[in-house]
Design an enzyme around this catalytic site. Structure first.
Site, PDB file in Angstrom:
ATOM      1  N   ASP A  61     -16.335  33.816  15.346  1.00  0.00           N
ATOM      2  CA  ASP A  61     -17.502  34.398  14.687  1.00  0.00           C
ATOM      3  C   ASP A  61     -17.685  33.715  13.336  1.00  0.00           C
ATOM      4  O   ASP A  61     -17.221  34.203  12.303  1.00  0.00           O
ATOM      5  CB  ASP A  61     -17.287  35.899  14.511  1.00  0.00           C
ATOM      6  CG  ASP A  61     -18.557  36.636  14.127  1.00  0.00           C
ATOM      7  OD1 ASP A  61     -19.651  36.069  14.282  1.00  0.00           O
ATOM      8  OD2 ASP A  61     -18.462  37.796  13.675  1.00  0.00           O
ATOM      9  N   GLU A  93     -29.299  33.002  16.572  1.00  0.00           N
ATOM     10  CA  GLU A  93     -30.055  34.255  16.425  1.00  0.00           C
ATOM     11  C   GLU A  93     -31.530  34.041  16.082  1.00  0.00           C
ATOM     12  O   GLU A  93     -31.873  33.216  15.226  1.00  0.00           O
ATOM     13  CB  GLU A  93     -29.399  35.128  15.343  1.00  0.00           C
ATOM     14  CG  GLU A  93     -29.938  36.544  15.293  1.00  0.00           C
ATOM     15  CD  GLU A  93     -28.897  37.533  14.821  1.00  0.00           C
ATOM     16  OE1 GLU A  93     -29.280  38.678  14.516  1.00  0.00           O
ATOM     17  OE2 GLU A  93     -27.700  37.186  14.759  1.00  0.00           O
ATOM     18  N   LYS A  98     -29.475  35.131  20.395  1.00  0.00           N
ATOM     19  CA  LYS A  98     -29.125  36.453  19.869  1.00  0.00           C
ATOM     20  C   LYS A  98     -30.382  37.201  19.439  1.00  0.00           C
ATOM     21  O   LYS A  98     -31.222  36.667  18.707  1.00  0.00           O
ATOM     22  CB  LYS A  98     -28.175  36.327  18.678  1.00  0.00           C
ATOM     23  CG  LYS A  98     -26.760  35.956  19.066  1.00  0.00           C
ATOM     24  CD  LYS A  98     -25.850  35.889  17.851  1.00  0.00           C
ATOM     25  CE  LYS A  98     -25.415  37.260  17.391  1.00  0.00           C
ATOM     26  NZ  LYS A  98     -24.416  37.176  16.295  1.00  0.00           N
ATOM     27  N   THR A 120     -27.427  41.804  20.090  1.00  0.00           N
ATOM     28  CA  THR A 120     -26.572  42.103  18.951  1.00  0.00           C
ATOM     29  C   THR A 120     -27.012  43.390  18.257  1.00  0.00           C
ATOM     30  O   THR A 120     -27.971  44.030  18.666  1.00  0.00           O
ATOM     31  CB  THR A 120     -26.569  40.904  17.986  1.00  0.00           C
ATOM     32  OG1 THR A 120     -25.601  41.112  16.955  1.00  0.00           O
ATOM     33  CG2 THR A 120     -27.939  40.685  17.359  1.00  0.00           C
ATOM     34  N   PHE A 141     -20.801  46.467  17.998  1.00  0.00           N
ATOM     35  CA  PHE A 141     -20.231  46.211  16.677  1.00  0.00           C
ATOM     36  C   PHE A 141     -19.149  47.239  16.332  1.00  0.00           C
ATOM     37  O   PHE A 141     -19.437  48.323  15.840  1.00  0.00           O
ATOM     38  CB  PHE A 141     -21.347  46.257  15.621  1.00  0.00           C
ATOM     39  CG  PHE A 141     -22.073  44.951  15.439  1.00  0.00           C
ATOM     40  CD1 PHE A 141     -22.281  44.092  16.499  1.00  0.00           C
ATOM     41  CD2 PHE A 141     -22.560  44.585  14.192  1.00  0.00           C
ATOM     42  CE1 PHE A 141     -22.954  42.889  16.329  1.00  0.00           C
ATOM     43  CE2 PHE A 141     -23.230  43.391  14.004  1.00  0.00           C
ATOM     44  CZ  PHE A 141     -23.426  42.537  15.071  1.00  0.00           C
TER      45      PHE A 141
END
Length: 314
Positions: A16, A89, A125, A149, A171
């Site tokens: 990440d 993203e 994303k 996400t 998350f």
């Protein structure tokens, strides 16, 4: 064998980070980025030439197109290091605009393809709003695979599974943060750790539901605060982990047992549920944590996207 290597035997490990220079030491299969990680990376002297060169090569284009060129450039560099996929993203400011999200995703994918990268190596994303999920469903039908996400609730996960999304990123850490802050002085760190961590419990519920009902969407736990959360999700399809926590796992030699088990989940008694738009919005509304963290996450990513815009435009 250290715990990072043990984890790789149970789970696909994803880095990440936007810092592709760090990736080789951890040998992850995939890597994920987001606006905050890219913003942090481009502020480093190591990446200043990359940003400068990319902006200069496309300076005649509109700002949003230049931003996508920068995001894809980072993705291309990451793909030189990882053997699998990179997640890039869509601008969080488009989180409630299905058509704009689809258009931006197509453009990002077209940039990768123009650079010779196949669709199988890229995940787009998108925030797990109702509009984002519907946009991703349309993209999946075109062979553009998505990573949903900012996912905090069971209803978001169910909707993604029903939409045929490739992958979701629940998350863990941000769920943990909300419950810890909400409890205040009553929070018991020991009692709320491991399998009892609220973020771990959320991912476990989603993972077990998917495996019970044969849902093919991949579950990738994300946003970790400590190695205990990672250890408690060993066996999850994927886990995306920051370089700091990857280093901590590399330094641990204790045995790492499997925590999530697809075969056991398939045998469990778990009822099937479904959400239409109204049901989804009501279920999300009833989950104060998920409602607040989704809104906060979009705001924070939007702020960092705007900062990246300013850096590129200056």
């Amino acid at each position: 064998m250290n715990q990072l290597d043990q984890l790789k035997s149970l789970t696909t490990v994803v880095a990440d980070t936007g810092n592709f220079l760090q990736l080789a030491q951890f040998a992850p299969r995939d890597a994920t980025t987001n606006p905050s990680l890219i913003l942090k990376a481009v502020q480093s002297p190591d990446y200043a030439p990359l940003l400068k060169d990319t902006v200069a090569a496309h300076k005649a284009k509109p700002l949003d197109e230049i931003v996508d060129q920068v995001l894809v450039r980072f993705g291309l560099e990451i793909l030189k290091v990882v053997p699998g996929r990179v997640s890039t993203e869509v601008d969080a400011r488009l989180s409630f605009d299905k058509a704009a999200t689809v258009a931006r995703a197509r453009r990002i994918m077209a940039l990768y393809e123009a650079a010779g990268v196949g669709r199988e190596r890229v995940l787009i994303k998108i925030a797990s709003t109702w509009e984002g999920i519907q946009a991703a469903a349309e993209l999946e039908c075109e062979g553009i695979h998505c990573n949903l996400t900012l996912l905090f609730s069971f209803c978001q996960a169910v909707a993604c599974g029903e939409a045929g999304i490739q992958l979701i990123s629940p998350f863990v850490g941000r769920i943990y943060d909300w419950y810890k802050k909400s409890a205040g002085s009553a929070w018991d760190e020991v009692a709320q750790s491991g399998a009892n961590d609220p973020g771990v419990k959320s991912v476990t519920q989603i993972y077990n539901y998917y495996k019970k009902h044969g849902i093919k969407t991949e579950v990738m736990g994300a946003s970790f605060r400590n190695v205990g959360q990672i250890q408690a999700l060993a066996g999850c399809d994927l886990l995306t982990i920051s370089p700091d926590l990857l280093s901590q796992l590399q330094a641990l030699d204790a045995a790492l047992p499997r925590a999530l088990d697809a075969e056991a989940a398939a045998k469990a008694e778990i009822a099937h549920v479904s959400f239409d738009e109204a049901g989804f919005r009501f279920a999300l509304n009833q989950d104060a944590m998920a409602t607040e963290k989704l809104a906060e996450g979009i705001r924070l990513f939007a702020i960092d996207s705007a900062k990246l815009d300013q850096m590129i435009a200056s």
